[in-house]
Scaffold this active site. Structure first.
Site, PDB file in Angstrom:
ATOM      1  N   GLU A  63     -15.544 -10.513  16.712  1.00 32.03           N
ATOM      2  CA  GLU A  63     -14.650  -9.371  16.884  1.00 32.03           C
ATOM      3  C   GLU A  63     -13.248  -9.662  16.347  1.00 32.03           C
ATOM      4  O   GLU A  63     -12.631  -8.813  15.711  1.00 32.03           O
ATOM      5  CB  GLU A  63     -14.587  -8.999  18.367  1.00 32.03           C
ATOM      6  CG  GLU A  63     -13.495  -8.005  18.736  1.00 32.03           C
ATOM      7  CD  GLU A  63     -13.690  -6.622  18.109  1.00 32.03           C
ATOM      8  OE1 GLU A  63     -12.734  -5.832  18.119  1.00 32.03           O
ATOM      9  OE2 GLU A  63     -14.800  -6.348  17.609  1.00 32.03           O
ATOM     10  N   HIS A  74      -4.409  -1.762   7.972  1.00 30.34           N
ATOM     11  CA  HIS A  74      -3.508  -0.818   8.640  1.00 30.34           C
ATOM     12  C   HIS A  74      -2.047  -1.188   8.401  1.00 30.34           C
ATOM     13  O   HIS A  74      -1.184  -0.310   8.358  1.00 30.34           O
ATOM     14  CB  HIS A  74      -3.816  -0.766  10.134  1.00 30.34           C
ATOM     15  CG  HIS A  74      -5.032   0.040  10.467  1.00 30.34           C
ATOM     16  ND1 HIS A  74      -4.990   1.158  11.272  1.00 30.34           N
ATOM     17  CD2 HIS A  74      -6.330  -0.107  10.097  1.00 30.34           C
ATOM     18  CE1 HIS A  74      -6.214   1.667  11.379  1.00 30.34           C
ATOM     19  NE2 HIS A  74      -7.038   0.909  10.674  1.00 30.34           N
ATOM     20  N   ASP A  75      -1.771  -2.474   8.254  1.00 27.88           N
ATOM     21  CA  ASP A  75      -0.413  -2.902   7.948  1.00 27.88           C
ATOM     22  C   ASP A  75      -0.036  -2.538   6.516  1.00 27.88           C
ATOM     23  O   ASP A  75       1.002  -1.922   6.265  1.00 27.88           O
ATOM     24  CB  ASP A  75      -0.295  -4.419   8.137  1.00 27.88           C
ATOM     25  CG  ASP A  75       1.085  -4.944   7.769  1.00 27.88           C
ATOM     26  OD1 ASP A  75       2.064  -4.505   8.402  1.00 27.88           O
ATOM     27  OD2 ASP A  75       1.178  -5.778   6.854  1.00 27.88           O
ATOM     28  N   SER A  92       4.748  -5.431   9.486  1.00 28.35           N
ATOM     29  CA  SER A  92       5.498  -4.562  10.407  1.00 28.35           C
ATOM     30  C   SER A  92       4.656  -4.138  11.603  1.00 28.35           C
ATOM     31  O   SER A  92       5.165  -3.945  12.702  1.00 28.35           O
ATOM     32  CB  SER A  92       6.028  -3.326   9.667  1.00 28.35           C
ATOM     33  OG  SER A  92       4.971  -2.494   9.221  1.00 28.35           O
ATOM     34  N   HIS A 197     -16.278  -2.298   6.125  1.00 28.93           N
ATOM     35  CA  HIS A 197     -17.035  -1.690   7.214  1.00 28.93           C
ATOM     36  C   HIS A 197     -18.349  -2.405   7.494  1.00 28.93           C
ATOM     37  O   HIS A 197     -18.981  -2.166   8.521  1.00 28.93           O
ATOM     38  CB  HIS A 197     -17.288  -0.210   6.915  1.00 28.93           C
ATOM     39  CG  HIS A 197     -16.073   0.644   7.098  1.00 28.93           C
ATOM     40  ND1 HIS A 197     -16.086   2.018   6.997  1.00 28.93           N
ATOM     41  CD2 HIS A 197     -14.786   0.311   7.396  1.00 28.93           C
ATOM     42  CE1 HIS A 197     -14.873   2.496   7.204  1.00 28.93           C
ATOM     43  NE2 HIS A 197     -14.065   1.476   7.453  1.00 28.93           N
TER      44      HIS A 197
END
Length: 359
Positions: A63, A74-75, A92, A197
């Site tokens: 995980e 995502h960053d 960030s 994914h």
């Protein structure tokens, strides 16, 4: 005190390497015994060991490894080639988490940042270097993954990324294409990024079933997800239909609405289908797209290539197969101009896919 010493060593090593445009020396042997192309990278080997022992449960494709790769995306995607949408791959999301974790698209990221932050504090790295090194190392723990590039030398982030930069599973194909284009990515490149994914899982699409994987081989970096997204769906894995998911072919597996629509849309269907059972294509294209993603917003002229600190992943012992009870007749093929690969079917009854441990 140990953190302060490690931080100072890393800062001095990186500064020396960046002098004279980060001139690369001949291979050097570090005090740890590791060999690297640049002396500045020697400071990273203890950080890699720290990541493996303190974050990745002894180099597992679990995980935390999946989550590290998600956090990297995502960053970094908080960026626009036109400006005004964040600093890109600057970390960030780790240090401005009080802001960025409130964004809807970052649902479930809180567990990742909470797990990484204490390790980050021990590392001596800038937030951006830590987030993107962790992603490269965690991905390397997954058999079949490419060995990702790691560029060293991101400055600290100046501000949080703005909201609405991360594509969501409820977004239309047009919206996804436009958002990635705004960040500088072609459809071929972002389909390659979706190879991630294959080791990923959903925590908040249906909050009743956290850790629901997107394919049946979540511990292996293979092309199984590209196959299973194309199979005819028959059920939802949890509490009925939720925004962002469509019918899944396998019990315990989640199929994202966006993945399925990308696999069927004429602008992206052939790119999706071409990945099925082509491990080399997936590895090559994913590695190239990640190399681009992980330096968004950064001045690579001031960075050092420390890719040789990233562990070498185990190979994938393929080929992929249809899940039990499935065959060619169950494929929803949207790219007829490409011949679909001939695949064997796993013997036995239809499987139920378990959630990812630790979710």
């Amino acid at each position: 005190m140990a953190f302060a010493r490690l931080s100072a060593i890393i800062t001095l090593a990186l500064g020396a390497a960046q002098f004279a445009n980060a001139a690369i020396t001949k291979s050097v042997r570090c005090a740890s015994g590791h060999v690297t192309a640049n002396a500045a990278c020697c400071a990273l080997f203890p950080v890699v060991d720290l990541l493996q022992s303190s974050l990745f449960d002894g180099a597992e494709c679990g995980e935390e490894a999946h989550s590290a790769l998600r956090l990297s995306f995502h960053d970094a995607i908080g960026f626009s080639i036109h400006g005004g949408k964040g600093g890109g791959a600057d970390g960030s999301i780790l240090v401005f988490n009080a802001t960025e974790l409130t964004f809807h698209a970052n649902g479930g990221i809180d567990d990742i940042t909470a797990g990484q932050f204490p390790v980050f504090q021990q590392s001596g790295l800038t937030p951006g270097d830590f987030v993107h090194l962790a992603a490269a190392v965690g991905t390397a723990n997954c058999p079949g993954a490419p060995r990702l590039q790691f560029m060293f030398g991101r400055p600290p982030p100046k501000a949080p990324a703005p909201d609405l930069t991360v594509p969501e599973p409820t977004d239309s194909v047009t919206a996804i294409i436009e958002r990635f284009a705004d960040a500088g990515f072609s459809p071929a490149e972002f389909i390659a990024l979706l190879s991630s994914h294959t080791i990923a899982a959903a925590d908040v699409v249906d909050v009743t079933i956290p850790g629901t994987p997107f394919d049946s081989t979540v511990g292996t970096f293979d092309t199984q997800v590209f196959l299973e997204v194309l199979l005819k769906g028959n059920s939802f894995p949890g509490n009925g239909s939720q925004p962002g998911e469509v019918l899944s072919p396998l019990r315990g597996e989640m199929r994202l609405q966006s993945d399925f629509e990308l696999s069927q849309d004429p602008r992206t269907a052939c790119l999706w289908q071409a990945m099925v059972n082509d491990q080399t294509r997936m590895q090559t294209q994913f590695k190239a797209a990640m190399a681009k993603l992980q330096v968004l917003g950064q001045d690579v002229r001031k960075m050092v290539d420390c890719s040789d600190v990233v562990p070498v992943p185990a190979t994938f012992k393929g080929p992929i197969k249809f899940p039990a009870t499935f065959s060619q007749k169950d494929v929803q093929q949207a790219c007829p101009e490409l011949r679909f690969p001939t695949l064997q079917t796993v013997a036995g009854p239809a499987p139920t896919i378990p959630p990812v441990p630790g979710s």
